[in-house]
Design a protein around this motif. Structure first.
Motif, short mmCIF file in Angstrom:
data_model
loop_
_atom_site.label_atom_id
_atom_site.label_comp_id
_atom_site.label_asym_id
_atom_site.label_seq_id
_atom_site.Cartn_x
_atom_site.Cartn_y
_atom_site.Cartn_z
N GLN A 135 70.12 33.81 57.53
CA GLN A 135 70.53 35.12 57.04
C GLN A 135 69.37 36.10 57.10
N ARG A 143 66.03 40.37 59.64
CA ARG A 143 64.77 40.86 60.20
C ARG A 143 64.95 41.37 61.62
N SER A 144 65.92 40.77 62.33
CA SER A 144 66.01 41.10 63.74
C SER A 144 67.20 42.02 64.03
N ASP A 145 67.91 42.41 62.97
CA ASP A 145 69.16 43.09 63.25
C ASP A 145 68.99 44.52 63.76
N VAL A 146 67.77 44.98 63.84
CA VAL A 146 67.56 46.26 64.47
C VAL A 146 66.90 45.99 65.83
N GLU A 206 78.29 41.81 56.77
CA GLU A 206 76.90 41.91 57.21
C GLU A 206 76.78 42.51 58.60
N ARG A 235 76.76 50.52 59.44
CA ARG A 235 76.58 49.33 58.62
C ARG A 235 76.02 49.70 57.25
N GLY A 287 70.45 46.28 50.64
CA GLY A 287 69.90 46.51 49.31
C GLY A 287 68.50 45.98 49.14
N GLU A 288 68.07 45.17 50.07
CA GLU A 288 66.74 44.54 49.90
C GLU A 288 65.63 45.54 50.07
#
Lengths: 243, 196
Positions: A124, A129-132, A185, A238, A242-243
Motif C-alpha cells: 500500500q 510513494r510511486s503513485d505519481v 485509492e 483522486r 491524508g498522510e
C-alpha cells in the motif's frame, strides 16, 4: 511594526509547569507553589515580551496558581483547633500534572513506535510513494474548463434563463457526494465520474455547473488532486492523501 | 493442488492492506489454522533470508519489507510521503488510545489546552473516529482510534499498545490518597467552570 511570532515551545501551561518542575528538580508531590508561580509568571512575561502568542489557557493557569498560593497562606486550623481547610490545595493541580505527564510520556513512546514503523513498508505504501508517475503533469485550469465545455455540449440544455443562482448548500452537498464517489485509492477519470450522473439521469447543464464548481472547491480545499498522466490525456481525479 | 499456505502467501503478497482472519479463512477454508501456516511462512522467510516479513497489524495480517531494506526502497521511491505527527497530535492520540472512548473535554482536561483543532485534524486523517455520544450532560461526542491508527503504528490491536502503568503508577500510588479523598474547594471548581 509589531511582529507576532508563534512559537510552540510548550504544548500548554501544564507542559510549561512540568518543564519548571524538571528544571528545578522539584518533587512533583511537594511543589513549592510560591516559587513555581513566580517562575511561571516570569516565563509568561518573557513570552509576552517576545511577542509570542500566548494562549488564554496560560493565563487561566496563572490565576489557578495564584489562587492555590493564596490558599496555602490561610492557616489550616482555627485557634480552637477546628479544621477549616481540608486537604492540600495543590492536590487537584498535582493530579492533573501527573496525568498530563503520563500521557506526554506515552506520546513520546508512540512517536518512537511511529518512527520505527516507518521502516516497515507495505505494498500500500510503496504504491502511495510511486503513485505519481514521473511524467505526470499538474492539470492546467484550462484543460479542466475545456473538458467541462465538452461535457456541457453533451448535456441537455434547460430552458434559457437570465437568472443564474446556485445555492451554496447544493455545492456542499455535491462535494460530499463526489468525495464519496472517489474514495477508492485508485484515481478516477472525470468521464467515469460523469457516467455516474448520466446513469442517474441527473446530467443537466445545471448539474454539470454544480459538479464543476464542487470540483474547484475540493481542489481549493486540497481534498482532491486533479491530474493527467500525459499532456492532453485523460483527466483523473483522486482523493488527496491524508498522510 | 496448491497448498493453503501458498494461497495465503499469494493473498498477502498482493494485498495493499492488512487482511482480516475472516477474509483469509473465507478463501482457504474455515477450518484452516491460518496462524500456524503464517508462522511457518514467516519462519521460511527468516531462515532463507528473504526481504519480507508477515506481521500482525490491525487485527489482520500484512506483508512488509524488512526494516533494514527501507533505505534502498527510499532510493527507488524518492519522495517519502509519510507525514510526521506533531506533538499535539501524538499527545491527543495517546489520550484517546488509552482512554477510548473519550470526549473532547476529557482530552482537554489532560492536556490543559484547547484541542479542537488537533481532534479535527486527526479525524480528517482517519486516525480517530466518532463512536457515539456520552450519556453525560450535553451528550458530547465520543472518540476512539481507528484501524488506520493501528496500521500506522504497526499495532496488532489495542492490547498491543505499550502498557501505560509502567509510567507514573508508583507516583500516583504514593499520592494524597490517604490524606484527602476529594477536592474540597468550591471556589476552585467554579474557577475551572468559568474557564470553559
Amino acid at each position: 511594526m509589531k511582529c507576532i511570532v508563534h512559537l510552540d515551545i510548550f504544548e500548554g501551561p501544564l507542559d510549561l509547569l512540568l518543564f519548571l518542575i524538571e528544571k528545578n528538580e522539584i518533587e512533583i508531590l511537594n511543589i513549592p507553589i510560591a516559587e513555581v508561580t513566580e517562575q511561571y509568571l516570569r516565563y509568561i512575561k518573557l513570552m509576552e515580551n517576545l511577542d509570542l502568542h500566548i494562549a488564554s489557557e496560560y493565563f487561566m493557569m496563572a490565576a489557578k496558581l495564584l489562587y492555590i498560593k493564596s490558599l496555602m497562606l490561610i492557616p489550616r486550623k482555627s485557634i480552637d483547633g477546628e479544621i477549616e481547610l481540608e486537604g492540600d490545595p495543590r492536590e487537584s493541580l498535582v493530579r492533573q500534572l501527573l496525568e498530563y505527564k503520563k500521557y506526554k510520556e506515552m506520546a513520546i513512546r508512540l512517536s518512537d513506535i511511529f518512527e520505527e514503523e516507518a521502516n516497515y513498508i507495505s505494498r500500500q505504501e510503496s504504491n502511495k510513494r510511486s503513485d505519481v508517475p514521473v511524467d505526470t503533469e499538474e492539470v492546467e485550469l484550462y484543460s479542466l474548463v475545456k473538458a467541462f465545455r465538452e461535457l456541457m455540449k453533451r448535456a441537455q440544455a434547460p430552458e434559457p434563463s437570465m437568472d443564474v443562482f446556485i445555492d451554496e448548500s447544493r455545492i456542499l452537498e455535491e462535494t460530499e457526494l463526489i468525495l464519496k464517489l472517489i474514495t477508492s485509492e485508485t484515481p478516477m477519470s472525470l468521464e467515469r465520474l460523469m457516467r455516474y450522473y448520466i446513469h442517474r439521469d441527473e446530467f443537466t447543464v445545471w448539474k454539470v455547473i454544480i459538479i464543476f464548481i464542487s470540483l474547484l472547491y475540493l481542489m481549493r480545499d486540497k481534498k482532491i488532486i486533479v491530474f493527467q498522466d500525459s499532456p492532453y490525456g485523460r483527466i483523473m481525479v483522486r482523493v488527496r492523501d491524508g498522510e | 493442488m496448491e497448498s493453503k499456505k501458498a494461497i495465503i502467501e499469494a493473498l498477502l503478497f498482493l494485498s495493499s492492506r492488512p487482511l482480516k482472519d475472516e477474509e483469509i479463512k473465507a478463501i482457504v477454508g474455515r477450518d484452516v489454522n491460518i496462524d500456524i501456516l503464517i508462522e511457518q511462512l514467516e519462519e521460511e522467510y527468516r531462515s532463507s533470508g528473504r526481504a519480507f516479513t508477515i506481521r500482525r497489524v490491525a487485527n489482520g495480517y500484512q506483508m512488509f519489507t524488512r526494516p533494514e531494506y527501507s533505505p534502498y526502497i527510499d532510493m527507488l521511491f524518492k519522495e517519502r510521503r509519510r507525514r510526521s505527527l506533531s506533538r499535539a497530535a501524538l499527545e491527543t492520540l495517546a489520550i484517546i488510545a488509552y482512554k477510548q472512548p473519550t470526549t473532547k473535554s476529557e482530552i482537554e482536561w489532560v492536556r490543559g489546552v484547547d484541542s479542537s483543532g488537533v481532534i479535527k485534524n486527526l479525524l480528517e486523517r482517519g486516525l480517530i473516529t466518532v463512536v457515539g455520544r456520552s450519556t453525560s450532560i450535553g451528550r458530547p461526542l465520543l472518540y476512539a482510534t481507528t484501524d488506520k491508527f493501528l496500521e500506522l503504528f504497526g499495532l496488532s490491536d489495542l492490547g498491543d499498545l505499550p502498557a501505560i502503568d509502567e509510567i507514573g503508577a508508583l507516583e500516583e500510588g504514593a499520592g494524597f490518597e490517604d490524606e484527602v479523598k476529594q477536592v474540597p474547594l468550591e471556589g476552585w471548581n467554579n474557577l475551572e467552570e468559568r474557564g470553559r
